[in-house]
Structure formats: structure tokens, C-alpha cells
Design a protein around this motif. Structure first.
Motif, short mmCIF file in Angstrom:
data_model
loop_
_atom_site.label_atom_id
_atom_site.label_comp_id
_atom_site.label_asym_id
_atom_site.label_seq_id
_atom_site.Cartn_x
_atom_site.Cartn_y
_atom_site.Cartn_z
N PRO A 166 0.81 -1.23 0.00
CA PRO A 166 0.00 0.00 0.00
C PRO A 166 0.84 1.27 0.00
CG PRO A 166 -0.06 -1.08 2.15
CD PRO A 166 0.65 -2.00 1.24
N ALA A 167 2.09 1.18 0.48
CA ALA A 167 2.94 2.38 0.53
C ALA A 167 3.41 2.80 -0.87
CB ALA A 167 4.15 2.12 1.43
N THR A 168 3.74 1.83 -1.69
CA THR A 168 4.24 2.13 -3.04
C THR A 168 3.18 1.94 -4.12
OG1 THR A 168 5.03 -0.14 -3.37
CG2 THR A 168 6.56 1.42 -2.34
N GLY A 169 2.11 1.22 -3.78
CA GLY A 169 1.09 0.93 -4.77
C GLY A 169 1.55 -0.06 -5.82
N ARG A 170 2.55 -0.88 -5.47
CA ARG A 170 3.10 -1.85 -6.42
C ARG A 170 2.92 -3.26 -5.88
NH1 ARG A 170 9.15 0.00 -7.49
NH2 ARG A 170 9.01 -1.71 -8.99
N PHE A 171 2.93 -4.23 -6.82
CA PHE A 171 2.88 -5.63 -6.42
C PHE A 171 4.30 -6.12 -6.17
CE2 PHE A 171 -0.84 -5.52 -9.50
CZ PHE A 171 -1.75 -5.27 -8.48
N GLU A 172 4.47 -6.89 -5.10
CA GLU A 172 5.79 -7.39 -4.72
C GLU A 172 5.70 -8.87 -4.37
OE1 GLU A 172 6.99 -5.00 -1.44
OE2 GLU A 172 7.20 -3.15 -2.63
N LEU A 173 6.83 -9.58 -4.50
CA LEU A 173 6.88 -10.96 -4.07
C LEU A 173 6.72 -11.03 -2.56
CD1 LEU A 173 9.80 -12.49 -6.18
CD2 LEU A 173 7.41 -13.19 -6.22
N ASP A 174 5.97 -12.02 -2.12
CA ASP A 174 5.72 -12.20 -0.69
C ASP A 174 6.85 -13.02 -0.08
OD1 ASP A 174 4.52 -12.08 1.75
OD2 ASP A 174 2.89 -13.46 1.27
N GLY A 175 8.06 -12.43 -0.07
CA GLY A 175 9.22 -13.09 0.49
C GLY A 175 9.75 -14.21 -0.39
N VAL A 176 10.69 -14.99 0.17
CA VAL A 176 11.29 -16.10 -0.57
C VAL A 176 10.23 -17.13 -0.91
CG1 VAL A 176 13.00 -17.96 -0.48
CG2 VAL A 176 13.54 -15.72 0.50
N GLY A 177 9.31 -17.34 0.04
CA GLY A 177 8.24 -18.30 -0.21
C GLY A 177 7.39 -17.90 -1.39
#
Length: 505
Positions: A166-177
Motif C-alpha cells: 500500500p505504501a508504493t502501490g506496487r505488487f511485490e513478491l511475498d518473500g522467498v516463499g
């Protein structure tokens, strides 16, 4: 200079990406399939020392290299489009989408190109076993490349292991998992096996088509030609026909599994592909249809096979299959209850979540029909060459030539179906339940296009790329035709011969 309002940046960007992608993808399945087939041919020569396998390796190896080079040239443009016409898409999903593409470039592409160079220039310099190992490593690299590229595309078809920051409004990988979820995505593995097996069908058709044409021609050209037809082209043709049969059966099975998977993950795509407007039990399969399910419209259908669609979708001929209009209502309700969607796109009722009906319906059927056409050559060729027979029928050579472009077109229509069928999404919603953060990971196509590149600039680049790719297509066809018509030499090429000279380009 101003352009008419009808020239929409989104439409032009989609046309450009679609045209360049289909141009590129025409070459991809042949590279995937032929890399393995050439490796098998060289291995067969090592094991048997039969002359026809060495000649086939060099003949089809030359065609493989031409196709590989043009495939690389046409694929480079794809990466540039992500950063230009589709910069908003790249900004939003680059952290995820870029990971498998980076691995593909750093691992698979460098692997296949390095060992391909050793294979090209290693004839007569590397030991036969080491030389054969090089082409197997090339084949492994080509298939790994396909795996990672399909991994990125499969994430767009069914996102997993991701979250919306929500801070960047971008999609990110949810960690190594999250990365391992992307790799283990069931959509990826179903798609990968379907693409690879259809590439085997295409490569088998290519090998068998050329070998059968040469076999019939040589068999009708006198005693020496008959000897070449029997000793070289017939066993190579039988090999190609066998690969066609294996690839065809595998494509059908993997396609069936993929279709059932799509019913669960992208029901709107499959409903549109079957012109199914309303939810039905015991749904019929429609052979011909034209029109869409928007508003009060109903498509015109010709020839319906009762219960077949339900059976294909679920293995139960009486099962319920959801239609486009019911799915539209469900999606409007679901997205109006999703805060992430409402914040970016507003009221969901203003959108149609169904893909272009006619394009999806007909690309799906052309994919299947053109693929099945190749099987005609497989059955005819295997029957006419049984028990050592050497066919001379000219209609068989004509069928072989007609069959050559069919799987190319079928694979292209399959890709068109896959990509157009997920519209209006560039990242299809997962509809994850509970606390799974991937439920907020989706992106409409209209949000991915760049806001700083004008429609006029996109149109100019579309025209340039289309003309450039058309010119490359002419070069590809000319080179493939030239070397295909050269055939093979009757001169023996024993193990002690300088194969580097025999395999010159």
C-alpha cells in the motif's frame, strides 16, 4: 500534429504487442521442438553409426540454427515494449515479472547460446560424445528458457506468491516463499507441458513433411534417388511421424487438463470460448458461432453437440458450466466488495469482464483444428511406409507440404486465444479467499499502458516494427526454403571426415 480521437493509445499498444509477439512466437515452438529432435538424431548416429542419422542431424541442424537466429532477433523487441508502451505495467509488477525473465536471460539464454556455439564449431574438433552433449545442453537451455518465460506469463494468468504494497502501490513478491510459489504455480506447469508437447507436434510435422517430400521426389527420380529415398529419407520420415504421433497425443491430453484448469481459474475465458451466455447443466458444445453475450445479445449458433461441453469441462456430461452473463454479475459483485479495486477503478458495473467473443471462440477452434490437421499426415505416412514400403504417391508429397504451416498457425492461434482470452486483464484476478494477500493482486489492461507515449508515436513504431518483422519473415522463409531444397549429399560422411567443413554455413 493532432490525431483523431479514434486513435486510442491502448488499442495501438495492444496491436503492437500482439503483432510483434505473434511474429516471434511463430518461430518459438520450432526452436523448442527441433532442438530436442536434432539432439536425438545425433545421439542415434552415435549409437548406431547409421549414415542417415548423421545426414539428418546436419540437414535439420542447419534449419534449426536459422530459426534460432531469427527467433532471437524477433524476441528482443518484447523487452523494450515493457519499458516503453507498457511502462505502467512494468512499474506495477516489475518486482515479480522481472525475476523469472532475469533468470531466463542470465541462465537459460546464455547457456543455450554458449553451447550452441560449441556445437556449431565443434564438428571434427570435439569428440563425438562431447559434441552430442553440446546439443543436448542447447536443448536443455531452450526448454529452460521456455519454462522461465512461461513462468512470468503464467503469473499474469494466475498470480500467486504476491502482495500489494500500500505504501508504493506496487505488487511485490511475498518473500522467498512467494518466489517458490511462482515457480510451483500449477498454471505454469500445465502450460509448460502443453507448449513443449505442441512443439514436438510442430517439429515432428516439420521433419516428416520435409522428409516425405524428399522421399517421394527421390523415389521417382531413378535408381540412385530410390536408394537415397529408402536409406535416408524413409527412416527420417518415420522418425518425424512417430514424434508427430507422440506430440499430438501429448498435446491433446495436456490441453484437456489445461482446459479443465482454466474452467476453475478463468471461467470467463472458457465461457466466451464456447459462446455460453447462460449457466447450464449438461451444456452443449457449439461447433459454429458468431456474436457475443453483451446486454440482450445472443450469439448465432450452428451445430450444437449436447452434453459435450459439460463433459469436456468436468468429465460429467450433466455438470453445470457457468455462462458469460452470470459470471459478469458475479464479478461485478465481487469487485464492488473489493476495496483495492474500487480505489483504482471505481464502480465495477461500468466494465465488461468478458473478452472479445468472436476472437476467442474462433482462435480456440482454429488452434485445435489446425493441430488435428497434422495428424492426417501422421496416419497417412505411417500407413504408407509400414513393412518397409517406399511410397511414391505424389499426393502424399503434396499433403506433406500443405501440412508444414498448419501446426505453426495452430500454435499461433493458441497463443492468441491465451492472451486475448484474459482481457480486460493484464494480470488476471486470483480470487483468493481469506487473509491471502494475493486477492488484491490484479491489473486491468487499460492501467498498464504508458501515459507518456502518445498514440501517434505508438502507431509509428507499430508500422516500423511490422514492416521490419515482415522483412525478417521473408529472410527466414528464403533461408529455410533454400537450405531445405539443398537436401543431403549422397557422399558418405564417415566418422573420420572433417565434419566442420561438411557442416559449413
Amino acid at each position: 500534429m493532432s490525431f483523431p480521437t479514434a486513435l486510442d493509445a491502448l488499442d495501438v499498444a495492444r496491436w503492437q504487442f500482439g503483432i510483434t509477439t505473434v511474429y516471434h512466437f511463430i518461430l518459438v515452438p520450432l526452436t523448442i521442438g527441433l532442438s530436442v529432435m536434432v539432439a536425438i538424431m545425433e545421439t542415434m548416429w552415435l549409437k548406431t553409426q547409421k549414415e542417415h542419422w548423421l545426414k539428418a542431424t546436419k540437414f535439420f541442424g542447419r534449419l534449426f540454427l536459422i530459426n534460432f537466429a531469427l527467433g532471437v532477433a524477433t524476441g528482443i523487441v518484447q523487452e523494450f515494449q515493457f519499458g516503453m508502451n507498457w511502462s505502467e505495467y512494468s512499474r506495477m509488477v516489475g518486482d515479480i515479472f522481472g525475476a523469472p525473465l532475469a533468470i531466463e536471460a542470465l541462465l537459460a539464454f546464455f547457456m543455450e547460446s554458449t553451447f550452441l556455439g560449441l556445437w556449431i564449431f565443434g564438428w571434427g574438433k570435439l569428440s563425438p560424445k562431447l559434441h552430442a552433449t553440446m546439443i543436448w545442453l542447447v536443448a536443455a537451455g531452450v526448454n529452460l528458457s521456455a519454462l522461465w518465460i512461461l513462468g512470468a506469463n503464467s503469473w499474469m494468468q494466475h498470480p500467486v506468491g504476491a502482495t500489494l504494497n500500500p505504501a508504493t502501490g506496487r505488487f511485490e513478491l511475498d518473500g522467498v516463499g512467494g518466489f517458490f510459489q511462482v515457480v510451483a504455480n500449477p498454471t505454469l506447469w500445465l502450460t509448460f507441458f502443453h507448449v513443449v508437447l505442441s512443439a514436438w507436434l510442430l517439429a515432428g510435422t516439420f521433419i516428416a513433411g520435409l522428409a516425405i517430400w524428399w522421399m517421394v521426389r527421390a523415389a521417382n527420380s531413378g535408381e540412385e534417388g530410390e536408394k537415397q529415398a529408402r536409406n535416408i529419407w524413409r527412416p527420417v520420415a518415420r522418425f518425424g511421424l512417430l514424434i508427430m504421433f507422440i506430440g499430438g497425443i501429448g498435446t491433446a491430453i495436456s490441453g484437456d487438463l489445461q482446459g479443465k484448469h482454466l474452467i476453475a481459474e478463468q471461467p470467463m475465458k472458457m465461457a466466451a470460448a464456447e459462446s455460453l451466455c447462460h449457466t447450464e447443466k449438461g451444456a452443449a458444445f457449439t461447433v459454429f458461432s458468431w456474436g457475443n453475450c453483451e446486454g440482450d445479445n445472443e450469439p448465432t449458433k450452428i451445430i450444437e453437440i449436447p452434453y459435450l461441453l459439460s463433459f469436456l469441462a468436468t468429465n460429467d456430461p450433466t455438470a453445470e458450466v457457468k455462462g458469460v452473463k452470470d459470471l459478469q454479475q458475479e464479478m461485478v459483485q465481487a469487485f464492488n466488495n473489493n476495496e483495492a479495486f474500487k480505489a483504482q477503478y471505481g464502480d465495477a458495473s461500468q466494465y465488461s469482464f468478458a473478452p472479445p467473443a468472436n476472437a476467442v471462440f474462433w482462435s480456440f477452434r482454429l488452434m485445435i483444428g489446425l493441430g488435428l490437421f497434422s495428424m492426417l499426415l501422421a496416419f497417412a505416412g505411417l500407413w504408407l511406409t509400414r513393412k518397409g514400403a517406399l511410397p511414391r504417391q505424389k499426393w502424399l508429397s503434396t499433403l506433406a507440404l500443405i501440412s508444414l504451416p498448419m501446426p505453426f498457425l495452430g500454435a499461433s492461434f493458441g497463443w492468441i486465444f491465451t492472451e486475448i482470452g484474459r482481457q480486460p486483464w493484464v494480470v488476471v484476478p486470483n480470487f483468493a479467499t481469506g487473509a491471502d494477500p494475493v486477492g488484491d493482486v490484479f491489473m486491468m489492461t487499460q492501467a498498464g499502458v504508458s501515459g507518456s507515449v502518445s498514440a501517434g508515436a505508438m502507431l509509428a513504431s507499430l508500422i516500423v516494427f511490422t514492416l521490419l518483422y515482415a522483412a525478417l519473415g521473408v529472410v527466414w522463409y528464403w533461408l529455410m526454403r533454400r537450405y531445405a531444397l539443398e537436401g543431403v549429399s549422397n557422399k558418405p560422411t564417415g566418422e573420420g571426415q572433417n565434419h566442420d567443413l561438411a557442416f559449413s554455413y
